[in-house]
Motif scaffolding. Structure first.
Motif, PDB file in Angstrom:
ATOM      1  N   GLU A  46      38.893  37.337  34.216  1.00  0.00           N
ATOM      2  CA  GLU A  46      39.396  38.411  35.071  1.00  0.00           C
ATOM      3  C   GLU A  46      39.027  38.118  36.513  1.00  0.00           C
ATOM      4  OE1 GLU A  46      37.491  42.208  34.684  1.00  0.00           O
ATOM      5  OE2 GLU A  46      35.550  41.329  34.189  1.00  0.00           O
ATOM      6  N   VAL A  48      38.086  40.190  40.043  1.00  0.00           N
ATOM      7  CA  VAL A  48      37.767  41.494  40.645  1.00  0.00           C
ATOM      8  C   VAL A  48      37.585  41.271  42.149  1.00  0.00           C
ATOM      9  CG1 VAL A  48      36.163  43.441  40.663  1.00  0.00           C
ATOM     10  CG2 VAL A  48      36.590  42.192  38.522  1.00  0.00           C
ATOM     11  N   HIS A  50      36.532  43.048  45.870  1.00  0.00           N
ATOM     12  CA  HIS A  50      35.969  44.163  46.633  1.00  0.00           C
ATOM     13  C   HIS A  50      36.098  43.875  48.122  1.00  0.00           C
ATOM     14  CE1 HIS A  50      33.976  45.449  42.950  1.00  0.00           C
ATOM     15  NE2 HIS A  50      33.420  44.249  42.848  1.00  0.00           N
ATOM     16  N   SER A  59      43.443  45.784  46.258  1.00  0.00           N
ATOM     17  CA  SER A  59      42.423  45.514  45.239  1.00  0.00           C
ATOM     18  C   SER A  59      43.013  44.865  43.988  1.00  0.00           C
ATOM     19  CB  SER A  59      41.698  46.815  44.863  1.00  0.00           C
ATOM     20  OG  SER A  59      42.643  47.737  44.366  1.00  0.00           O
ATOM     21  N   ASP A  60      44.323  44.985  43.801  1.00  0.00           N
ATOM     22  CA  ASP A  60      44.942  44.273  42.679  1.00  0.00           C
ATOM     23  C   ASP A  60      44.953  42.777  43.016  1.00  0.00           C
ATOM     24  OD1 ASP A  60      46.593  43.063  40.802  1.00  0.00           O
ATOM     25  OD2 ASP A  60      47.943  44.798  40.680  1.00  0.00           O
ATOM     26  N   GLU A  84      34.294  37.474  40.553  1.00  0.00           N
ATOM     27  CA  GLU A  84      34.202  38.728  41.299  1.00  0.00           C
ATOM     28  C   GLU A  84      33.992  38.362  42.761  1.00  0.00           C
ATOM     29  OE1 GLU A  84      31.009  41.222  40.022  1.00  0.00           O
ATOM     30  OE2 GLU A  84      31.427  42.755  41.530  1.00  0.00           O
TER      31      GLU A  84
END
Lengths: 312, 312
Positions: A46, A48, A50, A59-60, A84
């Motif tokens: 995934e 992520v 920020h 944010s997508d 992330e």
């Protein structure tokens, strides 16, 4: 497979695309401004994203200039890992010094570091260009390449991708970012799609001169070659004060310069720091008088590109 | 003022203009073929031109490619002197390897030698361009500059004239001159005066790559950059066998090449002599089969330009 390093912090620097006459093919890397990016390895596939500073970054991941390149990178990997990313945005989006490229390049260099550098710089550029596509609709590399390679880069060809790192000259760079909005898409739309052969010949004489000046370390030749008969006359109209900044910067000793990328930032190259600081003063005077708020930077050509500053 | 040297013999070499992607701005100097020119000082302001080989060269100096530059040079001098020029024409006019430029450049370099080198190379180029105007109607310098400077030259700008001598690569050159006529004026007339910006960008990527490859001594980059999306596709139609010569020369190991100047000669660059000789064989095979008579040369880049070989 265990990864000994699981988090990394990078500085992702700003870049100047085009270098006046080298539209779509030349770019250089700056020491300042730069984004700070923290990238952590995640245990599943995934991405992520920020934003650390409240900047309204998408944010997508697939809509984010750092996320889209990482999606492409993950697609090449069989590992069940993810990333992330926390972006401390210091390079203002829309300033013309490669803000989106910094996010894209910083993300892939950081991720690649966490992966033990499995990908080549050229592959990283390929991934990062997906970030430019998100930002401007076009997969261009003229900011991405200098951000990843450092120094001055030439994109000889996009298909197939052919990046040449030019031996960078030891020059100082002054940047002024007038706080007006010039959208890359608009700056592209106003360009003529057909040009005169005789203008193209003059342009490629200057491009050849600029490349020769850079590689042969000939500052006077660099200065003479920083001339753009095709793009600047059209785009500079979007930047109030441009002609005066350019003329007075040269009078202050700059070798030359012009619009950074598609603007509105303007860059000037100088042989020494004192001159670059005089040029900064000149730029400040012009935009103060014109009544447009601005930021300036006096910096140098960054020969490293994205830099790992911490890891854990 | 007495002149200690009153006669001089020079070799005035052939040149390859354009170098595929560098239309009107790049050129290189060859060791062979070359013209031999004898230039004598005369005691009054006159120019006399002789052809040594029965070539039908214009004898009126103002219509002769060697004479017109000397008229310009004399106009700059207060001395009551003149020049008698005897041209041994070895570079076939109309071959595309700078025959007219050799006459013009050879004349001014020889005359300048007799004058104790009063003029700079750049001034000599300025004079010699009047010879190109006689030959083709256009004052271009892309053969003149490499003929006078030697090596590889870049004409960054014609107005004002800005010639940059690039550090020449150590390469071998194969030339084939198919015996067909391509008039420079015709080769110019068929070019489109308007071009697509996207094609121009591709062209200047290659020009930048070629200059970087030459200066950074990167033969692979030189080879990749010898691509012309604008001029060659139009002009090569005038040269039967061109595509086959190009493709098979590369298969034989050439880095690349293309039309020399406005043709009909074709040049190929190779890293070593054996390859350049293989390329020569390939060229000979193609034109033998196509049924066009030809001359070939296997030579090297000439770093000297016009050379003084005798004086008295």
């Amino acid at each position: 497979m265990p990864h000994p390093i699981t988090s990394v912090t990078v500085h992702a620097p700003g870049t100047v695309a085009n270098l006046v006459c080298g539209f779509d093919i030349l770019g250089l890397c700056l020491h300042e401004p730069y984004d700070i990016m923290d990238v952590k390895l995640l245990p599943e596939k995934e991405i992520v994203i920020h934003s650390a500073d409240g900047y309204p970054l998408p944010s997508d991941p697939k809509d984010n200039t750092a996320g889209a390149p990482l999606i492409e990178m993950l697609a090449e990997l069989e590992d069940n890992i993810g990333f992330e990313v926390t972006i401390h945005k210091r390079i203002k989006p829309g300033s013309g010094v490669g803000s989106s490229a910094a996010s894209a390049a910083g993300a892939v260099v950081a991720a690649n570091h966490l992966l033990g550098n499995r990908f080549s710089k050229e592959q990283l550029v390929q991934f990062a260009m997906f970030g430019e596509k998100v930002a401007s609709g076009v997969k261009h590399a003229d900011n991405i390449a200098p951000c990843i390679y450092g120094g001055v880069t030439l994109i000889r060809s996009i298909h197939p991708l052919d990046i040449i790192a030019l031996q960078p000259p030891d020059l100082h760079v002054t940047i002024v970012h007038p706080q007006i909005e010039v959208k890359t898409a608009d700056a592209r739309a106003i360009l003529k799609q057909k040009i005169l052969l005789k203008d193209a010949i003059r342009q490629w004489g200057n491009i050849a001169g600029l490349v020769a000046g850079i590689v042969q370390q000939d500052n006077a030749l660099i200065g003479r070659s920083l001339e753009d008969v095709l793009i600047e006359p059209v785009r500079s109209i979007l930047i109030p004060g441009f002609d005066e900044v350019k003329q007075r910067s040269k009078e202050a000793g700059a070798l030359g310069g012009g619009i950074s990328g598609s603007g509105p930032s303007i860059f000037m190259l100088s042989a020494d720091k004192a001159t670059a600081q005089n040029v900064e003063k000149t730029m400040q005077e012009v935009f103060t008088r014109v009544g447009i708020a601005y930021h300036t930077h006096v910096t140098q050509i960054n020969t490293t590109g994205v830099k790992i500053v911490a890891e854990a």
